[in-house]
Design an enzyme around this catalytic site. Sequence first.
Site, PDB file in Angstrom:
ATOM      1  N   PRO A   2      -1.210  -1.707   3.969  1.00 17.10           N
ATOM      2  CA  PRO A   2      -1.755  -1.415   2.345  1.00 17.10           C
ATOM      3  C   PRO A   2      -1.328  -2.626   1.525  1.00 17.10           C
ATOM      4  CG  PRO A   2      -0.423   0.470   2.978  1.00 17.10           C
ATOM      5  CD  PRO A   2      -0.291  -0.781   4.100  1.00 17.10           C
ATOM      6  N   GLU A   3      -2.497  -3.238   0.907  1.00 16.78           N
ATOM      7  CA  GLU A   3      -2.330  -4.331  -0.048  1.00 16.78           C
ATOM      8  C   GLU A   3      -2.493  -3.903  -1.583  1.00 16.78           C
ATOM      9  OE1 GLU A   3      -4.576  -7.735   1.230  1.00 16.78           O
ATOM     10  OE2 GLU A   3      -4.437  -7.217   3.297  1.00 16.78           O
ATOM     11  N   LYS A  60       3.542  -4.566  -3.809  1.00 22.58           N
ATOM     12  CA  LYS A  60       2.921  -3.531  -2.936  1.00 22.58           C
ATOM     13  C   LYS A  60       3.707  -2.482  -2.784  1.00 22.58           C
ATOM     14  CE  LYS A  60       1.392  -7.104   0.014  1.00 22.58           C
ATOM     15  NZ  LYS A  60       1.658  -7.890   1.579  1.00 22.58           N
ATOM     16  N   ARG A 113       4.939   4.589  11.622  1.00 25.61           N
ATOM     17  CA  ARG A 113       5.732   3.561  12.213  1.00 25.61           C
ATOM     18  C   ARG A 113       7.129   3.441  11.685  1.00 25.61           C
ATOM     19  NH1 ARG A 113       2.228  -1.636  13.964  1.00 25.61           N
ATOM     20  NH2 ARG A 113       4.386  -2.131  14.802  1.00 25.61           N
ATOM     21  N   ARG A 286      -0.932 -15.033  11.729  1.00 29.90           N
ATOM     22  CA  ARG A 286      -1.834 -13.949  11.011  1.00 29.90           C
ATOM     23  C   ARG A 286      -3.466 -14.378  11.435  1.00 29.90           C
ATOM     24  NH1 ARG A 286       0.555 -10.966   7.090  1.00 29.90           N
ATOM     25  NH2 ARG A 286      -0.951  -9.633   7.646  1.00 29.90           N
TER      26      ARG A 286
END
Length: 304
Positions: A2-3, A60, A113, A286
Site C-alpha cells: 500500500p502506498e 503510509k 506476511r 526495484r
Amino acid sequence: MPELPEVETVARDLQRWVAGATIQGATVHWDRTIRHPQPSERFVAEISGATIRRVGRRAKAVLIHLGDGRVMTVALRMTGALIVTAADADPDPYARVVFSLADGRELRYRDVRKFGRIGLWPGGGLRSVGAGRGARSRRVAEGSKGYRIGEVFSGHGPEPLTRSFTAARFAERLSRRSGRLKTLLLDQSFIAGVGNIYADEALWRARLHPLRRADSLTSGEVRRLHRAVRQVLRQGIANRGSSFSDYVGADGEPGDNAERLMVYQRTDQPCYRCGRPISRIVVGQRSTHFCPRCQPEPGPSAAP
Ligand SMILES: [Zn+2]
C-alpha cells in the site's frame, strides 16, 4: 504494497465507518504486530475503552486519533489491511489484532506476511513534522517527554498532496540532490507516501527518465513532475487504490486503479502515448517501468 492512495482510502473508509465508535477491547494474535507499548497486554489495557475521534493518514500510516488525544498508528507495510466487519463475520486466520467495537462490529488488522506494525502514542507534534528545522527542534523537545507521535514520523518528508508542497518547494529540494529520480521518489525522507507504482506512473506522466539526476531538471521539468506526482496520487485515491495482491479497502474489497495505470507492470505492452513497448529496468532493486521514447535517457553529462 500500500502506498499513499491505498492508505488514504483505508483512512477515509474508517473515518466514515468508525469515527465516534468506542473500542471495547482488543485481542492480539501476533505479539510482534504491536510496536508500542509493549508487552501487548499493556497495549490491550491502554486501548480498551478508547473512543475513536477521527481517522487520518501520515505518509503510509493510518492514524486513528482517540478522544483523549492519543493516536494509534497502523503501518500496513507489505500486506496489512484494516477491515471493518459485522459482529457475525467469519473469523479470519490472518487477523493479527482484532478490536471489538462497543456496537458489536469488529475492526480487524489483517496481515498475511506480518510486517505491519501498530503503535499507541501520546498525541502532539504531528502538524509540524517534516517541516524542516522546526521539526528537528521539536524532536529534541519531545525527547525529554518520552516517545510522542511527532517522533514517530520525524524522519519523513513532506506530504505531496498538502497545500504547502508547492512546485517551488519541490524544486528547492530536488536541486540539492544528485540521486536518480526514481530512487529519490521512493525515499520517504524526501517525499512521503510515494512507492514503486506511483513513482513509475508520475515519471511516465512527466516524461522523465527514471535515471535522470534530480539536480539536472529544468524548472519546466520540475513543474511537470510536481503536477504528475499529485495527479497520479489523486487518481489513485479516486479509484480507491491499486490492488495487485493483498491490498483492500476497509470494506475488504480491492481498488480499481490497477487497470488504469499507464506504465506500471506493462512491460512490452504499447505505451499509451506513443505505442512503443514499455521497458523494464531495475533501479535500487526495484523494478522500474518506463517508455524509452517518451522518457528519453539522460545524456552522458548526466552520468555520476
Ligand atoms: Zn511512449
